[in-house]
Design a protein around this motif. Structure first.
Motif, PDB file in Angstrom:
ATOM      1  N   ALA A 656       0.722  -1.388   0.066  1.00 50.02           N
ATOM      2  CA  ALA A 656       0.030   0.218  -0.155  1.00 50.02           C
ATOM      3  C   ALA A 656       0.893   1.199  -0.063  1.00 50.02           C
ATOM      4  CB  ALA A 656      -1.105   0.016   1.321  1.00 50.02           C
ATOM      5  N   TYR A 657       1.894   1.312   0.766  1.00 47.72           N
ATOM      6  CA  TYR A 657       2.844   2.381   0.865  1.00 47.72           C
ATOM      7  C   TYR A 657       3.750   2.450  -0.571  1.00 47.72           C
ATOM      8  CZ  TYR A 657       1.940   2.921   5.832  1.00 47.72           C
ATOM      9  OH  TYR A 657       1.576   3.289   7.122  1.00 47.72           O
ATOM     10  N   SER A 658       3.716   1.483  -0.946  1.00 45.16           N
ATOM     11  CA  SER A 658       4.681   1.341  -2.218  1.00 45.16           C
ATOM     12  C   SER A 658       3.935   2.273  -3.468  1.00 45.16           C
ATOM     13  CB  SER A 658       5.086   0.014  -2.495  1.00 45.16           C
ATOM     14  OG  SER A 658       5.953  -0.536  -1.767  1.00 45.16           O
ATOM     15  N   LYS A 659       2.391   1.911  -3.666  1.00 47.17           N
ATOM     16  CA  LYS A 659       1.552   2.397  -4.352  1.00 47.17           C
ATOM     17  C   LYS A 659       1.679   4.039  -4.399  1.00 47.17           C
ATOM     18  CE  LYS A 659      -0.659  -1.231  -6.037  1.00 47.17           C
ATOM     19  NZ  LYS A 659      -0.738  -1.561  -7.537  1.00 47.17           N
ATOM     20  N   VAL A 660       1.909   4.597  -3.395  1.00 46.32           N
ATOM     21  CA  VAL A 660       1.916   6.154  -3.231  1.00 46.32           C
ATOM     22  C   VAL A 660       3.415   6.495  -2.928  1.00 46.32           C
ATOM     23  CG1 VAL A 660      -0.493   6.253  -2.611  1.00 46.32           C
ATOM     24  CG2 VAL A 660       1.170   6.059  -0.607  1.00 46.32           C
ATOM     25  N   GLY A 661       4.510   5.718  -3.029  1.00 43.08           N
ATOM     26  CA  GLY A 661       5.753   6.141  -2.943  1.00 43.08           C
ATOM     27  C   GLY A 661       6.065   6.530  -1.506  1.00 43.08           C
ATOM     28  N   CYS A 662       5.435   6.247  -0.485  1.00 40.44           N
ATOM     29  CA  CYS A 662       5.627   6.448   0.865  1.00 40.44           C
ATOM     30  C   CYS A 662       6.792   5.524   1.662  1.00 40.44           C
ATOM     31  CB  CYS A 662       4.519   6.185   1.900  1.00 40.44           C
ATOM     32  SG  CYS A 662       3.071   7.317   1.358  1.00 40.44           S
ATOM     33  N   LEU A 663       8.223   5.868   1.298  1.00 40.34           N
ATOM     34  CA  LEU A 663       9.153   5.200   1.269  1.00 40.34           C
ATOM     35  C   LEU A 663       9.344   4.737   2.991  1.00 40.34           C
ATOM     36  CD1 LEU A 663      11.667   3.503   0.503  1.00 40.34           C
ATOM     37  CD2 LEU A 663      12.937   5.818   0.465  1.00 40.34           C
ATOM     38  N   GLU A 664       9.259   6.061   3.707  1.00 40.15           N
ATOM     39  CA  GLU A 664       9.867   6.003   5.234  1.00 40.15           C
ATOM     40  C   GLU A 664       8.500   5.239   6.039  1.00 40.15           C
ATOM     41  OE1 GLU A 664      12.302   7.156   6.792  1.00 40.15           O
ATOM     42  OE2 GLU A 664      13.066   7.830   4.837  1.00 40.15           O
ATOM     43  N   GLU A 665       7.337   5.202   5.571  1.00 39.45           N
ATOM     44  CA  GLU A 665       6.493   4.377   6.195  1.00 39.45           C
ATOM     45  C   GLU A 665       6.737   2.782   5.881  1.00 39.45           C
ATOM     46  OE1 GLU A 665       5.881   7.233   4.625  1.00 39.45           O
ATOM     47  OE2 GLU A 665       4.636   8.574   6.028  1.00 39.45           O
ATOM     48  N   ALA A 666       6.940   2.587   4.624  1.00 39.92           N
ATOM     49  CA  ALA A 666       7.180   1.276   4.307  1.00 39.92           C
ATOM     50  C   ALA A 666       8.488   0.714   4.812  1.00 39.92           C
ATOM     51  CB  ALA A 666       7.579   1.018   2.543  1.00 39.92           C
ATOM     52  N   ARG A 667       9.479   1.858   5.093  1.00 35.69           N
ATOM     53  CA  ARG A 667      10.773   1.113   5.923  1.00 35.69           C
ATOM     54  C   ARG A 667      10.472   0.784   7.328  1.00 35.69           C
ATOM     55  NH1 ARG A 667      14.914   5.927   3.920  1.00 35.69           N
ATOM     56  NH2 ARG A 667      15.825   4.858   2.009  1.00 35.69           N
ATOM     57  N   ARG A 668       9.401   1.562   7.964  1.00 35.93           N
ATOM     58  CA  ARG A 668       9.211   1.319   9.443  1.00 35.93           C
ATOM     59  C   ARG A 668       8.482  -0.167   9.314  1.00 35.93           C
ATOM     60  NH1 ARG A 668       7.952   6.761  10.081  1.00 35.93           N
ATOM     61  NH2 ARG A 668       5.758   6.280   9.363  1.00 35.93           N
ATOM     62  N   VAL A 669       7.419  -0.430   8.301  1.00 34.56           N
ATOM     63  CA  VAL A 669       6.649  -1.844   8.461  1.00 34.56           C
ATOM     64  C   VAL A 669       7.844  -2.961   8.327  1.00 34.56           C
ATOM     65  CG1 VAL A 669       5.228  -3.040   7.694  1.00 34.56           C
ATOM     66  CG2 VAL A 669       4.620  -0.656   7.937  1.00 34.56           C
ATOM     67  N   TYR A 670       8.693  -2.447   7.237  1.00 36.08           N
ATOM     68  CA  TYR A 670       9.808  -3.661   6.973  1.00 36.08           C
ATOM     69  C   TYR A 670      10.823  -3.902   8.040  1.00 36.08           C
ATOM     70  CZ  TYR A 670      13.147  -6.018   3.942  1.00 36.08           C
ATOM     71  OH  TYR A 670      13.881  -7.156   3.196  1.00 36.08           O
ATOM     72  N   ASP A 671      10.981  -2.781   8.710  1.00 39.20           N
ATOM     73  CA  ASP A 671      11.735  -3.048   9.922  1.00 39.20           C
ATOM     74  C   ASP A 671      11.369  -3.786  11.145  1.00 39.20           C
ATOM     75  OD1 ASP A 671      13.924  -1.476   8.736  1.00 39.20           O
ATOM     76  OD2 ASP A 671      13.634   0.132   9.482  1.00 39.20           O
ATOM     77  N   LYS A 672       9.722  -3.570  11.089  1.00 38.01           N
ATOM     78  CA  LYS A 672       9.245  -4.270  12.150  1.00 38.01           C
ATOM     79  C   LYS A 672       9.262  -6.072  11.861  1.00 38.01           C
ATOM     80  CE  LYS A 672       4.507  -4.499  14.294  1.00 38.01           C
ATOM     81  NZ  LYS A 672       3.037  -4.016  14.297  1.00 38.01           N
ATOM     82  N   MET A 673       9.281  -6.159  10.416  1.00 31.81           N
ATOM     83  CA  MET A 673       9.070  -7.411  10.213  1.00 31.81           C
ATOM     84  C   MET A 673      10.491  -8.379  10.221  1.00 31.81           C
ATOM     85  SD  MET A 673       7.236  -7.626   6.525  1.00 31.81           S
ATOM     86  CE  MET A 673       6.858  -9.375   6.427  1.00 31.81           C
ATOM     87  N   LYS A 674      11.449  -7.426  10.592  1.00 28.04           N
ATOM     88  CA  LYS A 674      12.672  -8.119  10.768  1.00 28.04           C
ATOM     89  C   LYS A 674      13.033  -8.764  12.172  1.00 28.04           C
ATOM     90  CE  LYS A 674      15.569  -5.019   7.943  1.00 28.04           C
ATOM     91  NZ  LYS A 674      16.422  -3.693   7.696  1.00 28.04           N
ATOM     92  N   ASP A 675      11.931  -8.088  13.215  1.00 31.16           N
ATOM     93  CA  ASP A 675      11.800  -8.706  14.443  1.00 31.16           C
ATOM     94  C   ASP A 675      10.813 -10.106  14.377  1.00 31.16           C
ATOM     95  OD1 ASP A 675      13.037  -6.489  15.554  1.00 31.16           O
ATOM     96  OD2 ASP A 675      11.085  -5.700  15.993  1.00 31.16           O
ATOM     97  N   PHE A 676      10.338 -10.637  13.329  1.00 28.49           N
ATOM     98  CA  PHE A 676       9.652 -11.802  13.177  1.00 28.49           C
ATOM     99  C   PHE A 676      10.709 -12.970  13.142  1.00 28.49           C
ATOM    100  CE2 PHE A 676       5.361 -10.532  11.316  1.00 28.49           C
ATOM    101  CZ  PHE A 676       5.187  -9.613  12.429  1.00 28.49           C
ATOM    102  N   GLU A 677      10.221 -14.164  13.398  1.00 29.51           N
ATOM    103  CA  GLU A 677      11.316 -15.452  13.251  1.00 29.51           C
ATOM    104  C   GLU A 677      11.484 -15.408  11.677  1.00 29.51           C
ATOM    105  OE1 GLU A 677      11.510 -20.054  14.215  1.00 29.51           O
ATOM    106  OE2 GLU A 677       9.658 -18.995  15.124  1.00 29.51           O
TER     107      GLU A 677
END
Length: 967
Positions: A656-677
């Motif tokens: 969703a963030y990629s569709k509108v080019g929201c890089l920082e928001e996408a980065r935050r979600v992606y960093d959150k996924m790094k905490d997953f196993e």
């Protein structure tokens, strides 16, 4: 789609049958058994079995025991039993005998009845006679028969009658009630009888205590079983943690029309102690804390099994030692339990040693002993050892039982050992042993999985000659066919029951047949069967509705799915979360987001809590449609409802963030996924790669891509995105490296992946390599070409020096879907790249059939033969073209002059040149170039220079006139 569980069948609760359940062998636990064997196994203390017969119980023979009907009773009992067996009018039969039976003889008649209703009728007959004195033994027999049959209403009424008649329950009564309730799965209700016992000032004897421990054990509550046993040993019974209000008064505990509610009954009986005869002093509950020790072999066997199932092997070994020290007889069950305990925890050598010690001590193994060892070795993967014990059963004079044959057949079928299975079946036939009903679907599954459909049918038909299969087994057989998409065979089994026996199909059979139609994509048949089942008097259950809705939603038949869902809710069946999720996902796939939202709201109103799948579908649907605010809104709702995010949800959010080019928001979600196993999955990483590629952020994209490389999870999208990024940034060398890596990884397996790599080669100017890859795609892989492929091909034709008019001609033929357009394009392309063998293969395809050819096809053939040096065939094709009435166009003239040049036919080139010079042919840049190239091929550079000058003059004048017009 539902998956009816038709292949797992109930097993006996004893320790032997439990060993035959299919499960993975657990890793060995530390074991310290306190006895020594003279063999290779060494333990902590010696196994002392007293030499007296009191320490060893007689061996039990596994040969078929005579039926209880053949027991020898004295007096008139045998004739009475025979009369009762052959009569349906029990009361008249007993009255006609006019016998004055003693209480003991009455007890025998009650015990020998095999059905609860007959037990009750015999009991009522005895009660109807004057002089009958109610006694607790008779009531115990009746209560046990009612409990085993699950007739809880009748049991409660009988209990109340017993109290009304002044018959006091004994330890045997309570132990029996605990046993029948426990075996019915009513654990809390079973234990409430112990609380009742406590209220009556009874203290459980050893048999009752062992029964309670067994109920806890069978329900998996090992700690409470251990606490109860130790409390009993200390002279106390503690069940204060039982909550009467927590008991579920569902129909399983009694019918909806129960005259006595279970909770009311228990609350009334537990605390109504008055108006009872004094309890004998010997039976009074006492808080005496003097230690008690079990003395019965059966108690020790239950406790050893308890500790074995709980993984407390040393406690089990200590109990075995205690039996030896205290002189408690050891029997076959004891050794069976110890063998099972050792073997299921990975100590097969100890289990084998116990078998040897068993034989040394004069305790003969029974069939169950060998069944246990057979299953233990099978679970460990040692089929030879398992079959050795199967063969040994007969060798030692025992007989394989139903459990034996079921176990060995399941073992062999799971490993697809067809010859061995058929050898066992032949042996069973030879000994007149019928196949166990539960083994039929297992054997059929082996045959069907191996493609032996005829053998599966033959087995099924053969079994039906002897008996009628239960609904559960029939459903399992239908499911075997359903799993392989064999709906015709499944249908034959389904309708065969009604045709052969006239019986109505059970709802479980309907459910599996609907599944068979669903897996075969026969949705109309599934709906038709659904309508028919109601007409036949079989009402759908929740499984039926859930299966249908999920099946239809999976096929995106949303209207039918919604109709079935509405009918389900109207019939008071509650849809499952998976059902709502399937239909919401279908709406999302079809782009019907408003319908998906409406269904989500209806789901909440019905009290079904949405899970991460539901939220993931909605978030993904809004993300795909660029509705970022709505996607984020549902993500927040999900978090507010306490639903944990998963990879799918967060990946959709990144999208969703990629569709509108929201890089920082996408980065935050992606960093959150790094905490997953395991960190972000490949889908999330690809979404971030796509965003970085769109924004031209090379370094971050390379970091993500390298992370995927290290994990070994790069897929086609990962490679394609990196090639797209590098091409867009002009980094063609890096793009080619990624393309080569993609080829080596074996991910080139569809049209899209080939297109990506070909476009990369074309952009880098590696035209021949690109054509080689295209040939692999077309000829070796035989993939269907799409517009992306042809777009690259037309680019290659232009870069390969093919006249622009020829490219346009081929592109028009492709756009108009003309016959043989594809071979004409490939022949021209391969010829332009010097891949003449490939080109001639395409040429053969053009000239093989008698299809009327257009200019584009003849031109392609002339070009291919001319480029490959076959001048004669090129000129013959030109002549055939004229015979067909097709006048040569600009492309034909350009290709033909090239043929003249290669053949050294200067006069032919001059003829075309003169026609251009004198205006017979319209001046054309491609034609001028072809003439000039032909003179060069014929070694007439002087004439080539003349053409070059003429071309520059002609097109310079044309350019000047166009410029003037523009001014």
């Amino acid at each position: 789609m539902i998956q009816p569980n038709c292949r797992h069948y109930s097993s006996s609760r004893d320790v032997v049958s439990s060993s035959l359940s299919s499960r993975a062998m657990p890793p060995p636990l530390p074991l310290s058994l306190p006895w020594n064997f003279p063999s290779r196994v060494s333990f902590g203390f010696q196994l002392h079995c007293a030499s007296s017969s009191s320490s060893v119980s007689p061996a039990r023979c596994s040969k078929p025991n005579p039926s209880s009907r053949n027991r020898k009773y004295g007096g008139v009992l045998p004739s009475i039993l025979r009369s009762l067996d052959s009569s349906t009018d029990i009361e008249t039969t007993l009255a006609s005998l006019c016998l004055n039976l003693s209480p003991k003889e009455q007890t025998v008649l009650l015990k020998e009845q095999t059905r609860w209703d007959r037990v009750l009728r015999v009991f009522r007959f005895f009660q109807s006679h004057q002089g009958y004195v109610p006694n607790v033994i008779h009531y115990n027999i009746v209560l046990r028969a009612l409990g085993r049959a699950g007739k809880w209403d009748e049991l409660r009424l009988c209990w109340i009658e017993m109290a009304h008649n002044g018959v006091l329950p004994t330890n045997n009564t309570y132990g029996m009630l605990v046993d029948v309730y426990g075996k019915a799965g009513l654990v809390k209700e079973a234990l409430l009888w112990i609380k009742h016992m406590e209220q009556r000032m009874h203290f459980p004897d050893e048999v009752t205590m062992a029964t309670v421990v067994r109920v806890f054990k069978n329900s998996g509550d090992f700690d409470r079983a251990d606490r109860f046993f130790k409390g009993w040993c200390a002279g106390r019974v503690n069940l204060d943690d039982l909550d009467l209000d927590s008991i579920d008064d569902s129909p399983k505990n009694g019918s909806a029309s129960s005259p006595v509610n279970l909770k009311q009954f228990l609350s009334m009986e537990l605390f109504k102690v008055g108006a009872r005869n004094p309890v004998e002093k010997s039976l009074r509950y006492t808080s005496d804390s003097s230690p008690r020790k079990p003395r019965l072999t059966s108690t020790f066997n239950t406790l050893i099994d308890l500790y074995g199932k709980a993984g407390r092997l040393n406690d089990a070994a200590n109990l075995f030692s205690e039996m030896l020290k205290s002189g408690v007889p050891i029997d076959t069950v004891t050794f069976n339990t110890m063998i099972h305990t050792c073997g299921t925890h990975g100590h097969l050598s100890e289990a084998e040693s116990l078998l040897k010690k068993m034989e040394e001590k004069g305790i003969n193994p029974d069939t169950k002993t060998y069944n246990i060892l057979l299953s233990l070795h099978a679970d460990a993967g040692d089929i030879e050892a398992a079959l050795k014990y199967y063969r040994k059963i007969r060798k030692v004079g025992l007989f394989p039982d139903t459990v034996t044959h079921r176990a060995v057949l399941h073992i062999l079928c799971q490993r697809k050992m067809i010859r061995e299975v058929e050898a066992v079946l032949t042996e069973m036939d030879r000994n007149c042993i019928r196949i166990d009903e539960h083994s039929v679907p297992v054997i059929m599954q082996m045959y069907v999985n191996e493609g032996l459909i005829f053998q599966a049918k033959a087995l099924f038909e053969r079994f039906q000659l002897d008996c009628v299969l239960s609904s559960t087994t029939l459903a399992a057989v239908i499911d075997v066919y359903a799993e392989k998409g064999l709906w015709v065979e499944a249908e034959a089994v389904f309708y065969g029951k009604r045709n052969m026996t006239g019986q109505r199909n059970d709802v479980l059979e309907y459910n599996v047949m609907i599944k068979a139609y669903g897996m075969a994509k026969l949705h109309e048949k599934a709906l038709s069967l659904f309508k028919r089942m109601k007409n036949q008097g079989t009402w759908p259950d929740e499984c039926t509705y859930n299966s249908l809705v999920q099946m239809l939603a999976g096929a995106d038949l949303v209207d039918e799915a919604h109709r079935i869902l509405a009918e389900m809710m109207d019939s008071d069946c509650k849809p499952g979360c998976k059902t709502f999720a399937a239909l919401i996902a279908s709406y999302v796939r079809l782009g019907l987001l408003s319908d998906a939202v409406d269904l989500y709201e209806a789901m909440e109103k019905t009290g079904v809590k949405p899970n991460e799948v539901v939220y993931g579908s909605l978030i993904n649907g809004f993300a795909e449609n660029g509705m970022v605010e709505e996607a984020i809104q549902y993500f927040r709702i999900m978090e507010e409802h306490g639903v944990q995010s998963n990879h799918i949800v967060l990946t959709s959010l990144i999208k969703a963030y990629s569709k509108v080019g929201c890089l920082e928001e996408a980065r935050r979600v992606y960093d959150k996924m790094k905490d997953f196993e395991g960190g972000p999955d490949v889908a999330a990483s690809n979404s971030m790669l796509s965003l970085c590629a769109d924004l031209g952020i090379v370094s971050e994209a390379e970091t993500i891509f390298n992370d995927l490389r290290e994990k070994g999870t790069c897929d086609v999208i990962s490679f394609a995105t990196m090639m797209y990024l590098y091409k867009g940034m002009g980094m063609l060398d890096e793009a080619i490296e990624v393309a080569e890596e993609m080829r080596e990884s074996g991910l080139l397996n569809d049209c899209t992946s080939f297109n990506q790599v070909m476009a990369c080669y074309a952009a880098d100017g590696q035209l021949r390599e690109c054509c080689e890859l295209f040939h692999e795609m077309l000829v070796e892989r035989k993939l269907l070409l799409d517009w992306g492929t042809f777009k690259t091909l037309f680019t290659l034709l232009k870069k390969g020096g093919v006249p622009s008019e020829a490219v346009m001609q081929l592109q028009t033929a492709y756009n108009e879907a003309k016959p043989l357009a594809t071979p004409a394009i490939t022949a021209t392309l391969f010829s332009a790249m010097g891949l003449y063998a490939y080109a001639l293969d395409s040429c053969l395809e053009l000239t093989r059939d008698e299809i009327p050819l257009g200019h584009f096809a003849y031109n392609a053939v002339i070009y291919t033969y001319g480029a490959s040096g076959d001048i004669d065939m090129a000129l013959k094709t030109y002549m055939r073209m004229q015979e067909k009435g097709l006048e040569p166009d600009v492309v034909t003239q350009a290709y033909l002059v090239g043929v003249y040049g290669k053949a050294g036919m200067v006069e032919g080139v001059k003829r075309v040149h003169s026609r251009i010079t004198f205006g017979e042919l319209e001046p054309n840049q491609s034609l001028f170039k072809a003439v000039r190239a032909a003179y060069v091929s014929a070694n007439r550079q002087d004439l080539a220079d003349v053409v070059k000058k003429e071309m520059s003059i002609a097109f310079e004048e044309e350019y000047g006139s166009r410029s003037g017009e523009e001014e």
